[in-house]
Write a protein that holds these residues in place. Structure first.
Motif, PDB file in Angstrom:
ATOM      1  N   GLN A 164       0.823  -1.205   0.000  1.00  0.00           N
ATOM      2  CA  GLN A 164       0.000   0.000   0.000  1.00  0.00           C
ATOM      3  C   GLN A 164       0.859   1.258   0.000  1.00  0.00           C
ATOM      4  OE1 GLN A 164      -3.488  -0.047  -0.311  1.00  0.00           O
ATOM      5  NE2 GLN A 164      -2.873   2.013  -0.891  1.00  0.00           N
ATOM      6  N   ASP A 188       0.861   4.113  -2.841  1.00  0.00           N
ATOM      7  CA  ASP A 188       0.623   5.532  -2.561  1.00  0.00           C
ATOM      8  C   ASP A 188       1.760   6.407  -3.081  1.00  0.00           C
ATOM      9  OD1 ASP A 188      -0.844   4.862   0.729  1.00  0.00           O
ATOM     10  OD2 ASP A 188      -1.699   4.818  -1.303  1.00  0.00           O
ATOM     11  N   ARG A 221      -2.707  -0.809  -6.329  1.00  0.00           N
ATOM     12  CA  ARG A 221      -2.070  -1.773  -5.437  1.00  0.00           C
ATOM     13  C   ARG A 221      -1.791  -3.096  -6.138  1.00  0.00           C
ATOM     14  NH1 ARG A 221      -2.860  -5.439  -1.224  1.00  0.00           N
ATOM     15  NH2 ARG A 221      -1.827  -4.905   0.746  1.00  0.00           N
ATOM     16  N   ASP A 264      -4.393  -9.449  -3.508  1.00  0.00           N
ATOM     17  CA  ASP A 264      -3.187  -8.722  -3.871  1.00  0.00           C
ATOM     18  C   ASP A 264      -2.588  -9.161  -5.185  1.00  0.00           C
ATOM     19  OD1 ASP A 264      -3.380  -7.419  -1.465  1.00  0.00           O
ATOM     20  OD2 ASP A 264      -2.175  -8.915  -0.414  1.00  0.00           O
TER      21      ASP A 264
END
Length: 879
Positions: free
Chosen positions: A426, A430, A436, A865
């Motif tokens: 994460q 960012d 992600r 993920d």
């Protein structure tokens, strides 16, 4: 210079058309330059005379264009962001005075920023809003770049450009600037090139150009662009990343054959968009080159130690080079801090002056169309207390992060490692602006390093490749698509979409619900988005609700109404006619796609089989155990063959209408004449068939049908309403379909309540694409909608078993339909896997290998993920 006296510049073109749009508040969808100038002047006055830092949420619509031009005309500083962008980092870093979103101006506080007089525009370096690092551009930058582009493209007042790219992107803005500079037209569109509406606008307004990034050309490959007749098209431009040389040659040759030119371009936000272009006549001999500098610009090659003399870092100079970067509010007061642009690209210049990029000299990489500073990502992780290094590989951002240690036991803690892994992904997302799902984290005991102590980036790529196979916790949509569509997973190309893979209206419901769960949201028009792109659209799941497509909600509600009414629990007739409209809506979406005619016909044939085969099997079962049906029902032809006086044999009228309508349309769709006409006039063709349906509805041909037409294929006009709704791309088209529906429904049943119910249901289908609702409701509606066919087929035999207990009868009918749907899905999945397993064994024996019977699905497990490309066929993994 245009941006020095913008309103006067626009007004100077008078009655020439500036904007073509389908928005209702224009005259015939057109706006002259004089009218545009007046609206810009009025909006300029609204924004006030004191200079503001203005954040503008952008869409390719008239309101955004007017506000953007007004802000520049009022000498405000504009920071455009995409409409769905996250502005948190930007707002926190720069505290804008004004935010304009959805056409609404929010004055947050009185202007209080120290803004340099030359500063006009702020753009993200990466094309996203995930980073507060911005490019500072002046009016001189904008003027110079627009003039250079307009010059080499030879843009004139007669040109009209499609706005294929967002206005928050420097490439999209450069199209707008260069055309407004020369008094040319802009065709405002939010459509993708895979949408019928895009080509409808392009043809209707005689567009002379459109722009694309490499992904655009991937999409053009899938929709049959090579076969399109575009007599007004003058040129196509490409930038935003390297286009493969073979594609450059192919599209250049196609353009030469069809009368248009391909301009391959090279640029960066720091150069206000453009630094070089490849003249079309050089595309065949130099397909891998960036071309020559734009007018007013120049390149030089700065030697790099250890490289050949003619190779070095590419340096650009020109009046379009940015003022510099901004990292915080104080930087907005600075003047020019940059005189030349060090591109970070390693290049060479040919003897003919054509430049070619051969590599990168800095730690910038381009992923998913975004320019990523790897050093910045590493610094962000370090600031968070995570020791890590980053590189790129397989189209992903690779991160090697040192495991968190349990100090008491001095060993890796599983829970801590898992938690750290999620945090690292994460944080990297960012810092980079990437989704992600595009981050692959490799847990290591220590950062891999060379003997010199420097990070060993190649080793990180090797570790990521080695651990890709056993890692089963990242999102991979191929297994999900294979299960829903009942196809071999190995045959799925990540570049294909749901429509490409043969998805239909029945599998669509299951797919949409499962995608919502996997992605955390449902992207608009997801059925035409490639798997590769879908895997980059994950979002955190919101606790308060999920997206549910209106067609799915209506399908669930309609089948419940059908069962309730037939069981006489409560009489609410009209559900089946809503389902008929939904069937037409899905026909327009899933059968009349941009795919080649053969694929269209095959998908339509499969859709018919998905409906007809279960219906015939169930009728055969019912014939054995009940007296509900006759032999004619096995052919789904009771309305043709009778007996007409049977109360039960006519129960399947809805299935008969859908199947025989699709059969007739399949015969029409396979003809080249219809195929060409429908691609050129998708809404017009749908409207023509709706007209035919209404002619039958009013018995224009004098067949004397009477009210029996309610339950025969002559109720086709409801199907045609849904078809026309699917092809409606503008407000006036949706309004026209709604008006026709309103006229046609009046008096149709002789029951105002029933007519109102059907009208409201189909009007929602026309106007409301999706709704937000609690997640539990979304799941329940999806399950019921997915099972609607089996609920319809079986409920006639289920609810009578409960006698006067009508609530139980209705509930049992729904449950039986759902369970039967799940059972059929399980059988299909089992059969597909068994068939695939046998094929694997035969293939292994043919190769002289041991059968891999214990291989299982370890690599296929779906997790939150999983990143694009993680699920590769075993042969490509290098095991």
């Amino acid at each position: 210079m245009m941006f020095d006296r913008l309103v006067e510049h626009l007004a100077s073109f008078g009655d020439q058309i500036a904007v073509f749009t389908d928005e209702a508040h224009t005259h015939d969808g057109k706006l002259t330059y004089a009218e545009l100038a007046d609206r810009v002047a009025a909006r300029t006055a609204e924004l006030g005379r004191r200079r503001r830092l203005l954040v503008l949420e952008t869409r390719n619509d008239l309101s955004t264009l007017i506000t953007y031009l007004a802000a520049l005309a009022g000498r405000h500083v504009v920071l455009p962001i995409p409409a769905d962008g996250d502005v948190t980092a930007v707002v926190d870093a720069y505290d804008p005075d004004t935010i304009v979103a959805d056409g609404t101006v929010e004055y947050r506080h009185r202007p209080r920023h120290d803004l340099h007089p030359d500063l006009a525009l702020l753009l993200s370096t990466s094309g996203s809003t995930g980073s507060p690092k911005l490019v500072r551009l002046s009016r001189d930058n904008l003027n110079a770049n627009a003039e250079a582009i307009a010059t080499y493209l030879d843009i004139g007042a007669g040109d009209r450009a499609m706005t294929t790219l967002p206005m928050s992107y420097c490439y999209g803005l450069s199209v707008i600037h260069s055309h407004l500079l020369r008094g040319a037209g802009l065709i405002l569109s939010e459509h993708s090139v895979v949408d019928d509406g895009f080509w409808d606008l392009l043809q209707r307004h005689a567009a002379t150009s459109f722009a694309g990034v490499p992904h655009t050309f991937d999409l053009l490959e899938r929709i049959g662009f090579e076969d399109m007749t575009l007599p007004h098209l003058r040129y196509v431009t490409q930038a935003g990343g390297r286009l493969a040389p073979d594609l450059v040659r192919r599209y250049a040759a196609l353009g030469q054959a069809r009368g248009w030119q391909l301009f391959v371009m090279y640029g960066a936000t720091e150069a206000t968009a453009r630094m070089a272009y490849l003249p079309p006549e050089l595309a065949h001999d130099h397909p891998g080159s960036i071309g020559i500098p734009i007018p007013g610009g120049s390149f030089s090659i700065e030697p790099i130690d250890g490289m050949a003399d003619d190779v070095g870092e590419l340096i650009y100079r020109g009046p379009n080079v940015m003022l510099g970067y901004a990292h915080e509010t104080a930087d907005l007061a600075m003047g020019r801090t940059v005189e030349e642009l060090r591109t970070g690209d390693i290049a060479r210049a040919g003897a003919d002056g054509v430049y070619e990029v051969v590599g990168r000299s800095s730690r910038f990489v381009k992923l998913y169309g975004l320019r990523i500073d790897l050093q910045r990502v590493e610094s962000a992780l370090q600031a968070a207390g995570i020791e890590a290094i980053c590189t790129d590989g397989d189209g992903l951002l690779l991160v090697a992060a040192v495991r968190q240690m349990d100090t008491a036991a001095v060993r890796p803690t599983c829970t801590a490692a898992v938690r750290a892994r999620g945090d690292v992904a994460q944080l990297a997302a960012d810092a980079s602006g990437l989704p992600r799902a595009a981050i692959r984290v490799v847990d290591v005991d220590e950062v891999p390093r060379l003997s010199s102590g420097k990070p060993d980036y190649p080793r990180l790529a090797e570790l990521a490749a080695d651990r890709a196979a056993p890692d089963a916790q990242r999102l991979d949509l191929r297994g999900l698509f294979a299960d829903v569509l009942q196809i071999d997973e190995a045959s799925i190309d990540p570049g294909q979409s749901f429509v490409d893979l043969g998805g239909n209206s029945l599998s669509y419901v299951a797919m949409s619900v499962r995608l919502e769960r996997a992605l955390g949201h449902l992207p608009s028009d997801w059925q035409r988005i490639s798997l590769r792109d879908l895997q980059t659209t994950t979002r955190p799941r919101r606790w308060w609700g999920a997206t549910l497509e209106t067609s799915v909600a209506l399908r669930a509600a309609a089948i419940i109404l059908v069962v309730i009414s037939h069981a006489e629990l409560y009489t609410v007739w009209g559900g089946a006619h809503i389902l008929l409209g939904i069937a037409g809506y899905n026909f327009g979406r899933f059968c009349l796609t941009p795919l080649p005619r053969g694929d269209r016909t095959r998908h339509l044939r499969n859709t018919i089989a998905w409906i007809a085969v279960p219906a015939i099997i169930w009728v055969a079962v019912a014939l054995i155990i009940t007296n509900d049906y006759t032999a004619s029902n096995l052919l789904l032809a009771n309305k043709f063959l009778g007996p007409a006086d049977s109360m039960t044999a006519g129960r399947l009228w809805f299935v008969e209408i859908v199947v025989w309508t699709l059969v007739a349309l399949a015969l029409v769709c396979c003809t080249p004449i219809f195929d060409r006409a429908e691609r050129r006039w998708p809404f017009g063709i749908a409207l023509a068939f709706l007209g035919l349906g209404l002619a039958l509805r009013w018995d224009v041909f004098g067949f004397g049908l009477g009210r029996d037409a309610w339950f025969t294929v002559l109720a086709f006009w409801f199907f045609a309403v849904g078809w026309a709704a699917a092809k409606s791309t503008t407000a006036w088209q949706r309004a026209a379909v709604t008006l026709i529906l309103a006229i046609g429904i009046v008096g149709y049943f002789g029951n105002p309540d029933r007519e109102a119910l059907v009208f409201v249901g189909l009007a929602l289908l026309i106007w409301l694409p999706a709704i937000r609702c609690p997640s539990a409701f979304t799941v329940a509606a999806g399950i019921i909608a997915e099972a609607s066919l089996f609920i319809y087929l079986t409920h006639y035999q289920v609810y009578p078993l409960f006698g006067d207990h009508k609530v139980l009868g209705v509930t049992a009918s729904v449950i039986v339909g759902v369970l039967l749907t799940q059972l059929v899905t399980l059988v299909r999945t089992w059969n597909r896997r068994r068939t695939r397993g046998r094929s694997d064994v035969r293939r292994g024996l043919a190769l002289g290998d041991e059968p891999l019977l214990d291989q299982g699905r370890g690599d296929d497990t779906v997790g939150p993920d999983q990143a694009p490309g993680d699920h590769a066929p075993p042969a490509r993994r290098g095991r």
